[in-house]
Design an enzyme around this catalytic site. Structure first.
Site, mmCIF file in Angstrom:
data_model
loop_
_atom_site.group_PDB
_atom_site.id
_atom_site.type_symbol
_atom_site.label_atom_id
_atom_site.label_comp_id
_atom_site.label_asym_id
_atom_site.label_seq_id
_atom_site.Cartn_x
_atom_site.Cartn_y
_atom_site.Cartn_z
ATOM 1 N N HIS A 88 0.822 -1.219 0.000
ATOM 2 C CA HIS A 88 0.000 0.000 0.000
ATOM 3 C C HIS A 88 0.850 1.261 0.000
ATOM 4 C CE1 HIS A 88 0.575 1.003 4.326
ATOM 5 N NE2 HIS A 88 0.611 -0.300 4.517
ATOM 6 N N CYS A 104 2.670 -4.952 6.999
ATOM 7 C CA CYS A 104 2.391 -4.730 5.581
ATOM 8 C C CYS A 104 3.565 -4.021 4.912
ATOM 9 C CB CYS A 104 1.112 -3.907 5.412
ATOM 10 S SG CYS A 104 -0.389 -4.845 5.753
#
Length: 535
Positions: free
Chosen positions: A427, A446
């Site tokens: 992301h 992440c």
């Protein structure tokens, strides 16, 4: 009416019976030997369902010890003899002991036992060289990779009908990376045999313009490593500064040309330790011995990078931020398939973060983290003034927390989804300053991308003629939009402290989570050993 045979007929009948009896008597020892061999095979294989099934299906006929099994025996011996070339645990296969037992097998029973033992060793070697010596998850809980183990019975069945040497050649990974790692392993083994890179540099840091014995030691080490041509300089001059920069680039360091603490630590790392990293990388390459996709995404956690690879060529590359080094934040290693991207994403805060980080803040001040919404099980926003958060624990907290789309969203303006049980994805991020740092381990697990828009354009280019326009049109709405990838892309999250390039120096990186150290220890305990190769 009864008809009696003539005297001549009786004689012929008797002669036939005698010949039959003699033939049966002569055949009895061979038949008895074969029966003894088969019984020995059946008994020896009884505790291994795959080996037992293989021999039962072939009526216990020999694979290795038959007169026509020489080519198979020779191919197995050659493969086991070369096991150290692949960084495999040679003692596990005990080649010398196997040959001694084969030579001493004079009886049918002994041959049957050795026959099964050769199949056991064959199966162990085949699995080790094709998909790895170790089971990743037993070494580190963050290595959640599904290793593509092959069916053991299929190894025997396919080998029995294959060219023996060709079968063994096809077992290891056929990737360019594995071949280059093997070449680097051999190079380092020769270096170790000749004394490595010479004396360590006796300095904590050195800057351009410095002189003295430490500079000479640094010069000699850079020459031995191949980053500097032959030189008699005794000062930290421009040539040495360029060599230091080249070294820094090959080791994931900021290429400022100054041999600071971090650079000097890497300079003084021994050839033996680099050899360990290469052998661990070969084991990791075996764990990933499967089709990766003509187009795939490769995230190397230790390199803080994300790449799009098309037909073995990197077509896009960007810096990344990965999970922090705390045990509960490390980015796991696994492979999955990216199915879609979400433009203007909502951040649904993982429960672990909600109860560990945000609930204590809400207990102290119900209006804390006001940029986040507290929602109930129906998705409705909760009036914080109507809730006494001190009544809840991490176990009883009944709400969810989310952040609406926007510039300050923790996920930035786009996320790339490959749905998995670890809740890991790629992301954007509003905290852009972290990408300028040398070590970029800051996330909850992440992977954050420095150039997420360009990453999106590269993915969308295969399904629209104007990927940038397509993306920005949806971005400008401010609404959360899911964009499916018409051709899903495999994603591989890997961890390599040693990796290669088609040209140039082998790349080395820090073992930020300590995973490779644990892998090497396990390999060593299994019987893998460093070698110093002369000549």
């Amino acid at each position: 009416m009864l008809v009696f045979p003539t005297q001549a007929g009786v004689a012929r009948l008797l002669a036939g019976l005698v010949a039959l009896a003699l033939a049966l008597m002569l055949a009895l020892p061979a038949q008895a030997q074969m029966t003894a061999f088969k019984q020995a095979v059946a008994t020896a294989a009884s505790d291994d369902e795959h080996i037992a099934a293989f021999y039962q299906d072939r009526n216990y006929e020999p694979l290795w010890t038959a007169a026509n099994g020489k080519a198979r025996r020779s191919a197995l011996v050659a493969a086991l003899r070369d096991a150290p070339e692949h960084g495999l645990p040679a003692p596990r296969y005990d080649l010398d002991g196997l040959l001694d037992r084969l030579s001493a097998a004079k009886t049918s029973k002994a041959r049957g036992v050795v026959e099964v033992e050769m199949s056991r060793v064959f199966l162990q070697y085949a699995r080790d060289v094709q998909t790895g010596v170790l089971t990743p998850g037993k070494i580190d809980s963050g290595i959640v990779r599904d290793v593509p183990r092959r069916d053991r019975l299929s190894y025997l069945v396919n080998f029995a009908k294959s060219n023996p040497s060709g079968f063994f050649r096809a077992l290891p990974p056929r990737t360019n990376e594995y071949a280059r790692l093997m070449k680097e392993k051999m190079r380092l083994e020769h270096l170790v045999a000749s004394g490595g890179w010479g004396p360590r540099v006796p300095a904590g840091a050195l800057k351009p313009g410095a002189t003295g014995n430490a500079v000479i030691a640094l010069r000699n080490r850079l020459i031995a490593m191949g980053f500097m041509g032959r030189s008699a300089t005794q000062s930290y001059d421009a040539e040495m500064q360029q060599a230091v920069q080249a070294f820094q680039l090959a080791h994931g360091l900021e290429p400022d040309g100054v041999a600071g603490d971090g650079t000097m630590t890497e300079v003084n790392t021994s050839a033996e330790d680099r050899l360990k990293s290469v052998m661990v990388a070969m084991e990791r390459e075996r764990w990933l011995n499967m089709p990766r996709g003509d187009r795939h995404i490769l995230v190397n956690i230790t390199d803080f990078s994300a790449r799009i690879v098309d037909n073995d060529t990197v077509t896009f590359e960007t810096r990344s931020v990965v999970g922090a080094t705390a045990s509960d934040r490390r980015t796991p290693e696994f492979s999955d398939v990216m199915e879609h991207m979400v433009i203007n994403p909502t951040w649904h805060v993982p429960r672990s973060i909600a109860v560990k980080e945000y609930l204590p803040m809400l207990k102290r001040n119900r209006n804390a983290v006001s940029h986040l919404r507290v929602v109930d099980s129906r998705g409705s926003t909760v009036n914080r003034n109507a809730v006494d958060f001190s009544n809840y624990t991490a176990r009883t907290f009944p709400f969810n927390i989310k952040q609406p789309p926007g510039q300050s969203n923790a996920l930035g303006l786009v996320k790339f989804m490959f749905p998995n049980r670890y809740n890991i994805y790629l992301h954007d991020t509003p905290t852009k300053h972290l990408f300028s740092r040398e070590v970029r381990a800051y996330s909850h697990g992440c992977v954050r991308l420095q150039e997420p828009f360009e990453f999106a354009y590269a993915l969308l280019a295969r399904q629209t003629n104007d990927p940038e326009g397509y993306f920005k049109q949806r971005l400008d709405t401010g609404r959360e939009t899911v964009v499916p990838l018409e051709q899903p892309v495999p994603v591989h999250l890997i961890y390599r402290t040693a990796f290669t390039k088609a040209k140039g120096h082998t790349q080395y990186r820090r073992d930020i989570y300590g995973r490779d150290a644990r892998i090497w220890n396990a390999l060593s305990q299994s019987g893998v050993a460093l070698r110093a190769v002369q000549g």
